[in-house]
Design an enzyme around this catalytic site. Structure first.
Site, PDB file in Angstrom:
ATOM      1  N   ASP A   1       0.864  -1.185   0.000  1.00 51.12           N
ATOM      2  CA  ASP A   1       0.000   0.000   0.000  1.00 51.12           C
ATOM      3  C   ASP A   1       0.900   1.235   0.000  1.00 51.12           C
ATOM      4  OD1 ASP A   1       0.980   0.246   2.552  1.00 51.12           O
ATOM      5  OD2 ASP A   1      -0.907  -0.220   3.549  1.00 51.12           O
TER       6      ASP A   1
ATOM      7  N   GLY B   1       1.066   3.659   2.181  1.00 50.08           N
ATOM      8  CA  GLY B   1       1.347   4.265   3.486  1.00 50.08           C
ATOM      9  C   GLY B   1       0.286   5.275   3.866  1.00 50.08           C
ATOM     10  N   GLY B   2      -0.491   5.728   2.876  1.00 50.56           N
ATOM     11  CA  GLY B   2      -1.496   6.756   3.132  1.00 50.56           C
ATOM     12  C   GLY B   2      -2.497   6.353   4.201  1.00 50.56           C
TER      13      GLY B   2
ATOM     14  N   ASP C   1      -7.905  -7.114   0.050  1.00 47.74           N
ATOM     15  CA  ASP C   1      -7.015  -7.448   1.156  1.00 47.74           C
ATOM     16  C   ASP C   1      -7.764  -7.165   2.440  1.00 47.74           C
ATOM     17  OD1 ASP C   1      -6.567  -4.358   0.814  1.00 47.74           O
ATOM     18  OD2 ASP C   1      -5.795  -4.861   2.792  1.00 47.74           O
TER      19      ASP C   1
ATOM     20  N   CYS D   1     -13.473 -28.743   5.889  1.00 43.35           N
ATOM     21  CA  CYS D   1     -12.228 -28.075   5.483  1.00 43.35           C
ATOM     22  C   CYS D   1     -11.113 -29.096   5.371  1.00 43.35           C
ATOM     23  CB  CYS D   1     -11.886 -26.997   6.510  1.00 43.35           C
ATOM     24  SG  CYS D   1     -10.307 -26.181   6.210  1.00 43.35           S
TER      25      CYS D   1
ATOM     26  N   CYS E   1      -7.824 -28.190   5.271  1.00 45.38           N
ATOM     27  CA  CYS E   1      -6.542 -27.576   5.632  1.00 45.38           C
ATOM     28  C   CYS E   1      -5.800 -28.454   6.629  1.00 45.38           C
ATOM     29  CB  CYS E   1      -6.737 -26.165   6.175  1.00 45.38           C
ATOM     30  SG  CYS E   1      -7.110 -26.048   7.935  1.00 45.38           S
TER      31      CYS E   1
ATOM     32  N   CYS F   1      -7.453 -28.579  10.139  1.00 43.58           N
ATOM     33  CA  CYS F   1      -8.700 -29.347  10.273  1.00 43.58           C
ATOM     34  C   CYS F   1      -8.489 -30.841  10.037  1.00 43.58           C
ATOM     35  CB  CYS F   1      -9.756 -28.795   9.327  1.00 43.58           C
ATOM     36  SG  CYS F   1     -10.345 -27.171   9.871  1.00 43.58           S
TER      37      CYS F   1
ATOM     38  N   HIS G   1      -5.731 -21.826   9.567  1.00 47.55           N
ATOM     39  CA  HIS G   1      -7.085 -22.222   9.169  1.00 47.55           C
ATOM     40  C   HIS G   1      -7.857 -21.072   8.527  1.00 47.55           C
ATOM     41  CE1 HIS G   1     -11.104 -23.722   8.926  1.00 47.55           C
ATOM     42  NE2 HIS G   1     -11.485 -22.591   9.491  1.00 47.55           N
TER      43      HIS G   1
END
Lengths: 359, 359
Positions: free
Chosen positions: B60, B62-63, B267, B305, B307, B310, B336
């Site tokens: 980004d 920085g603003g 994001d 899930c 992952c 899990c 997760h």
């Protein structure tokens, strides 16, 4: 054995421990008894099921932690009354209770309940303490023999979750806890810094009879040379064909020295605790990663190390993570230090193999 | 895009991010500028080299962070003076300085320096702020075009360390930053909660011309229905053949909704921050893992899930780690939640493919 105090080696997922080649972990009975509690762990199939770890586990007896509480404990023949460091509630551990808890936790190796003699201590006090530990060892064994079949291993594979580690090739595998298998209860030698009492404690503990023996009551503040002398003396009186376990040591060069003397097992919080404080062990000595000198150092932490941290990250990055108080600092530092310790012992074990073949 | 504020997604090693299929990370310019500083990152070959991450990165401007400092900042035409939240030292960001820093950090996508208009704001104040952002967008572009070849990518492969992730099969790979490649500078649309100003900001930002466009100044406290309206209005005026990036959103059901509206990139700190506070996203809704009801729950956190958390661990274990304030709680919870977010978007992208084929 890396230390996994409350069912976790702080910051390191179990699959990473498997990749590091960890064959056995230590859990602390005192901590697990307070959180999450033995009933919870028992219901989950013991520590193996609870923490999803199929390889070996050893639990200490709780004795050492309880004796570390100082002001919060009271020792009698029957056992020890102590207050929780978490909420101040009162609890009681006896040899029978320590067995009951450790059977519920379901580690593969469990320890007799002992009194860790303080340092320094007078000869008379050391003998009294040693005699108490011997009586407690007897009581531990009696209770264990009566209740060892209550270990909750049948439930270990009850959930649908998979601990994937045991089957991997080339890594230590836990004997299948099939019908009838039980835990192994180890005895603990005490006797303070007296060679005579250590000898007596060893002989009388062996007389009671255990499948493995630990040397307790060391690394409690005595000079290192005294530790070596007591270990050397005690080892002479413990059978070489049974595992000999030196509790609570040590620095990398020390564990090699103890192994050379004949010690088979060791545990220590040093690699993990030091890592969380930014102190890293390398083939070139200790590195305090917080130092500004590493801020732009592109080299690996230890160029001779093949761990996943040293293969990928620079000292500059590790220094930044530590200086920024980032979680990942503790994760990566711990992985490296464990790798260094485990590799140190792997190399030493390899040298035993070579020496044996040369005979 | 998972958020990796100071060059790390808190608690998660880079190889795990690769396994999760993370193709692009967000870094925060403000935080990286303060620690470890742009010169350090530049010397290490930019963020890619510094954090050993070969896949894509976006920084980004920085603003947003600077404008979040409230009492500690002062905005003028030239730029913003602000005080560090770490040590109170005074710093100055302008469009030119933000470009200089982001070129030094060397992300693949960098953002024009903008003013994030506060909410609520009067129409007049919102217009002034929007006009300032447009002038800063011009200045950002001019400076970027003059200096874009200073990106430190040549140095990225300078050290002997390997970031092993880029070559893995089936995962997004960063275009090779070979000779002549430069970063992509995206413009940012502002205009507060006024549809008219949003339209004007979008059209005039497109007129300046960027390879991608972000919608900024949302999720700053306005009702969610207003966010949707402003996003819908703004998207209409941004070219569909360029990436459209909605900054700082959102909850799982929201990111799907925005993607459906035509947003290409998002994001949010939510999956990682919520994870560290024990709030977990699952196919069955949110789970507050600290609750006592999970203390002996042998089920996986999210049975649907796949992952690594899990597949292996029970809710009881995750609850214990969180209740015991263990590092591993933050590590596993973050893994997760990231997995859940990434899978949510993977499924949505798959549905676009199916819809395209059906046409």
């Amino acid at each position: 054995m890396p230390v996994g105090t409350v069912g976790t080696v702080k910051g390191v997922p179990q699959d990473v421990l498997e990749d590091l080649g960890v064959g056995i972990l230590l859990g602390n009975t005192y901590h697990l008894y307070l959180r999450p509690g033995v009933e919870t762990v028992r219901q989950m199939g013991g520590l193996h099921g609870f923490m999803a770890w199929e390889r070996c586990i050893l639990t200490d007896s709780g004795g050492f932690q309880v004796f570390s509480l100082n002001e919060l404990r009271k020792v009698k023949e029957e056992g020890v009354t102590f207050r929780s460091h978490i909420d101040g509630t009162s609890h009681f551990f006896s040899p029978e209770r320590a067995m009951e808890i450790q059977i519920g936790l379901g580690a593969d190796i469990i320890m007799a309940f002992d009194e860790c003699t303080e340092y320094p201590a007078e000869e008379g006090r050391t003998r009294e303490s040693m005699e108490l530990t011997l009586r407690w060892a007897e009581r531990s064994k009696v209770h264990f023999e009566q209740h060892k079949h209550e270990v909750p291993w049948d439930k270990a594979s009850g959930s649908g979750l998979q601990a994937s580690g045991a089957a991997r090739a080339g890594t230590p595998v836990r004997p299948s806890p099939s019908q009838g298998a039980t835990q192994a209860l180890f005895g603990i030698v005490q006797g303070g810094m007296s060679k005579e009492l250590r000898r007596e404690s060893a002989l009388r503990t062996v007389e009671i009879g255990f499948p493995g023996y630990a040397i307790g009551g060391l690394s409690v503040g005595e000079p290192r040379v005294m530790t070596y002398e007591i270990v050397a003396e005690t080892l002479q009186h413990l059978p070489a064909d049974k595992p000999r376990y030196l509790m609570g040591v040590g620095r990398p060069e020390e564990i090699v020295q103890y192994a050379r003397m004949g010690v088979d097992m060791m545990d220590c919080v040093l690699p993990t605790r030091a890592a969380r404080h930014g102190l890293l062990y390398t083939s070139q000595g200790e590195v305090s990663i917080k130092q500004a000198r590493y801020a732009r150092d592109e080299a690996a932490l230890d160029p001779e190390c093949r761990c996943r941290v040293c293969r990928r990250y620079s000292r500059a990055y590790l220094r930044h993570l530590y200086a920024s108080n980032e979680l990942l600092a503790q994760v990566l530092n711990t992985i490296h230090n464990l790798s260094f310790y485990l590799e140190t012992m792997r190399v030493f074990r390899g040298s035993i193999g070579v020496a044996s073949q040369a005979l």
